[in-house]
Each structure stands twice: as C-alpha cells, then as structure tokens.
Design an enzyme around this catalytic site. Sequence first.
Site, PDB file in Angstrom:
ATOM      1  N   HIS A  37     -19.541  48.344  -8.762  1.00  9.13           N
ATOM      2  CA  HIS A  37     -18.899  48.011 -10.037  1.00  9.13           C
ATOM      3  C   HIS A  37     -19.768  48.500 -11.208  1.00  9.13           C
ATOM      4  O   HIS A  37     -19.267  49.003 -12.205  1.00  9.13           O
ATOM      5  CB  HIS A  37     -18.720  46.494 -10.160  1.00  9.13           C
ATOM      6  CG  HIS A  37     -17.869  45.883  -9.083  1.00  9.13           C
ATOM      7  ND1 HIS A  37     -18.386  45.067  -8.117  1.00  9.13           N
ATOM      8  CD2 HIS A  37     -16.540  45.961  -8.828  1.00  9.13           C
ATOM      9  CE1 HIS A  37     -17.415  44.659  -7.315  1.00  9.13           C
ATOM     10  NE2 HIS A  37     -16.279  45.191  -7.717  1.00  9.13           N
ATOM     11  N   SER A 185     -19.601  46.345  -0.940  1.00  7.26           N
ATOM     12  CA  SER A 185     -18.344  45.617  -1.034  1.00  7.26           C
ATOM     13  C   SER A 185     -18.667  44.153  -1.270  1.00  7.26           C
ATOM     14  O   SER A 185     -19.664  43.637  -0.754  1.00  7.26           O
ATOM     15  CB  SER A 185     -17.556  45.759   0.273  1.00  7.26           C
ATOM     16  OG  SER A 185     -16.584  44.728   0.375  1.00  7.26           O
TER      17      SER A 185
HETATM   18  P1  AMP Z   1     -12.858  44.982  -6.456  1.00  8.77           P
HETATM   19  O1  AMP Z   1     -13.625  44.062  -7.337  1.00  8.77           O
HETATM   20  O2  AMP Z   1     -13.328  44.983  -5.040  1.00  8.77           O
HETATM   21  O3  AMP Z   1     -11.373  44.867  -6.618  1.00  8.77           O
HETATM   22  O4  AMP Z   1     -13.223  46.440  -6.965  1.00  8.77           O
HETATM   23  C1  AMP Z   1     -13.068  46.785  -8.311  1.00  8.77           C
HETATM   24  C2  AMP Z   1     -13.262  48.279  -8.446  1.00  8.77           C
HETATM   25  O5  AMP Z   1     -14.557  48.627  -7.980  1.00  8.77           O
HETATM   26  C3  AMP Z   1     -12.266  49.058  -7.581  1.00  8.77           C
HETATM   27  O6  AMP Z   1     -11.801  50.179  -8.313  1.00  8.77           O
HETATM   28  C4  AMP Z   1     -13.093  49.475  -6.409  1.00  8.77           C
HETATM   29  O7  AMP Z   1     -12.664  50.657  -5.790  1.00  8.77           O
HETATM   30  C5  AMP Z   1     -14.449  49.669  -7.047  1.00  8.77           C
HETATM   31  N1  AMP Z   1     -15.509  49.581  -6.040  1.00  8.77           N
HETATM   32  C6  AMP Z   1     -15.679  48.609  -5.110  1.00  8.77           C
HETATM   33  N2  AMP Z   1     -16.731  48.905  -4.300  1.00  8.77           N
HETATM   34  C7  AMP Z   1     -17.210  50.093  -4.717  1.00  8.77           C
HETATM   35  C8  AMP Z   1     -18.276  50.949  -4.284  1.00  8.77           C
HETATM   36  N3  AMP Z   1     -19.053  50.630  -3.246  1.00  8.77           N
HETATM   37  N4  AMP Z   1     -18.480  52.113  -4.951  1.00  8.77           N
HETATM   38  C9  AMP Z   1     -17.682  52.445  -5.993  1.00  8.77           C
HETATM   39  N5  AMP Z   1     -16.670  51.695  -6.461  1.00  8.77           N
HETATM   40  C10 AMP Z   1     -16.434  50.536  -5.835  1.00  8.77           C
END
Ligand code: AMP
Length: 282
Positions: A37, A185
């Site tokens: 993020h 993640s």
């Molecule tokens: P989330 O909070 O998991 O819904 O993710 C929010 C945003 O962060 C989404 O666009 C995800 O694809 C991105 N994101 C999550 N993990 C990663 C990562 N390891 N590298 C790059 N972007 C990420």
Amino acid sequence: MRRVPSVKAMTAWARGLQREGVKIGLVPTMGALHEGHRSLIRAARLACDAVAVSIFVNPLQFGPLEDFDRYPRTLAKDLRLCEEEGTDVVFVPRAPELYPTEFETAVSVQRLTRRFEGLSRPGHFGGVTTVVAKLLNIVRPERAFFGQKDYQQAVVVERLVEDLNLDARVVVCPTVREPDGLALSSRNRFLAPEERKAATVLYRALSAGRRLIRAGERSVKRVEAAMTKLIWAEPLARLDYLAVAHPATLDEVRVVRGRVVLLLAVWIGTTRLIDNMVVSAR
Ligand code: AMP
C-alpha cells in the site's frame, strides 16, 4: 492530514481542490496497510498534487463464508503510515455511510469477472466494482492507484472505468514482495510460522513457470503441470486455481505467444493467497 468519515465532507474536500485545478490521486484500500500500500501512496504522491487514501473493509466484496469478520483492522497504525507518506486526506467511512439501508444498486463487469477469482469467490467482483465506482464518483480523482498483486481486479477496474466513462486514469503499480518472494498481503499475518514458509510456494511456482517459458516452453499444459507439481509437493498448500491467460483479455491460452499472465490462488491452511506474474515469451 485530515481524517474524513462522511461522503459529504469527502466530496466537499475534493471539489474544493478541483476548483483550484489541484489533481487528486486516490488509493483505495481495505486498511491493514503494508509496504505494498505504501508503494501505491508514494506513486500517487509523485504523480498527483494531492493524495487521498480510502480505508474501508467493504462488506459487499466478501462472501457469507469468507473472512470479513477476521479481516485485520489496524486503523491507528494505518493512519501513521498514511501520514508518513504525506497523504492529504484519509477517507474512513463506516458501512452505512456508503450503503445506507435503502441502497440497492450494483455495478458489475460481466465477462472478465466470470473466471478465476470470480468463480472461487462468487459476488466478490460485484462488491469491488460497486465500491470502486462509488469511490471514484465521490473523489473524482485524476488518477486511481491499484496493485498488480490483484491482477484480475486491476483489469476489471480498467474495464469499469472505460465502460462507464469514469474520468480517472487507472495506474497499476508493481507487486511488492518479501525478500523470499512472497507477495505482501494483509492476510499474510494469519500464517503460522510453518505456513509462512509454505507460502513461498506461490512465488516458487510462478518463477518455475516463468523459467520454463523463458527457456522456450510454449505448451501451457506443460507449464501448468510443472507449476502444479510444485504446489502439490508442499503439504500445507492446496491449489485453488492456476491459469495462463492473455494479459489484457484474461482469456486462457493453450500456447504461449507474446505476453501471458500466470495467475494462481492457493490455500495455506485456512488462509487463501493469490499471486501472479506477467511473462514474455522471448
Ligand atoms: P487491499 O487493501 O488488499 O484491498 O489492497 C488495496 C490495494 O493495494 C489494491 O489495489 C491492491 O492490489 C494493492 N496491493 C495489495 N498488496 C500489494 C502488494 N504486495 N504490492 C502492490 N500492491 C498491493
């Protein structure tokens, strides 16, 4: 840094800046922020004049048997990370703010969501596209930042923005990984130490697929067989799906030509992880 819980205040903030010609970058998240993020917020900071981060664990994108209740919530820490990265405003609505009782509209992308994550998680993408459409309408950012980590989601959001003529540019940022390859993640924190070691199997399988393709293998069957074998060899891992697809249409291919994306989802114990890699046949 401002923390804004209401749609009204968020809209007012955005329109105020937009009247002055300020270009806003939006980073939609579900919180439990990590370095992945952080990289999106940095990209937004570099490309835009003002940065908005939304933190919202969107109930619509979780199935009834999924991990909505156990999804990590670490707001105080998240706010510190946003502040460190020079975020201007953090939008932290509660669910009734985005979905009041009379709410009854759904936004859905059709064909692209009927495969991979969409098959494993029925209703998931409907929740994603509905909330992203709402966030883009509330903030009306010049650019919205998403991670390649969720490859299918990024393709689906690009389709949504194009099909609904939403006035934002979708920017997809590279996946941030741990030194051993595991994609960062929010769900990695659920992994017990042995599971954490086993979780490297996603990256190992993707790397093996890439190695084969780079060495000249063109049969998807054989690439998939080699990747599957690695995952089966990991006792704590259970394969959900594995696919080799066209990077834009997400149609599965039988022969590797040009660029393809390797996509997989794997259960490690009770935690489901996804990852992907774009590979060029050289
Ligand atoms: P989330 O909070 O998991 O819904 O993710 C929010 C945003 O962060 C989404 O666009 C995800 O694809 C991105 N994101 C999550 N993990 C990663 C990562 N390891 N590298 C790059 N972007 C990420």
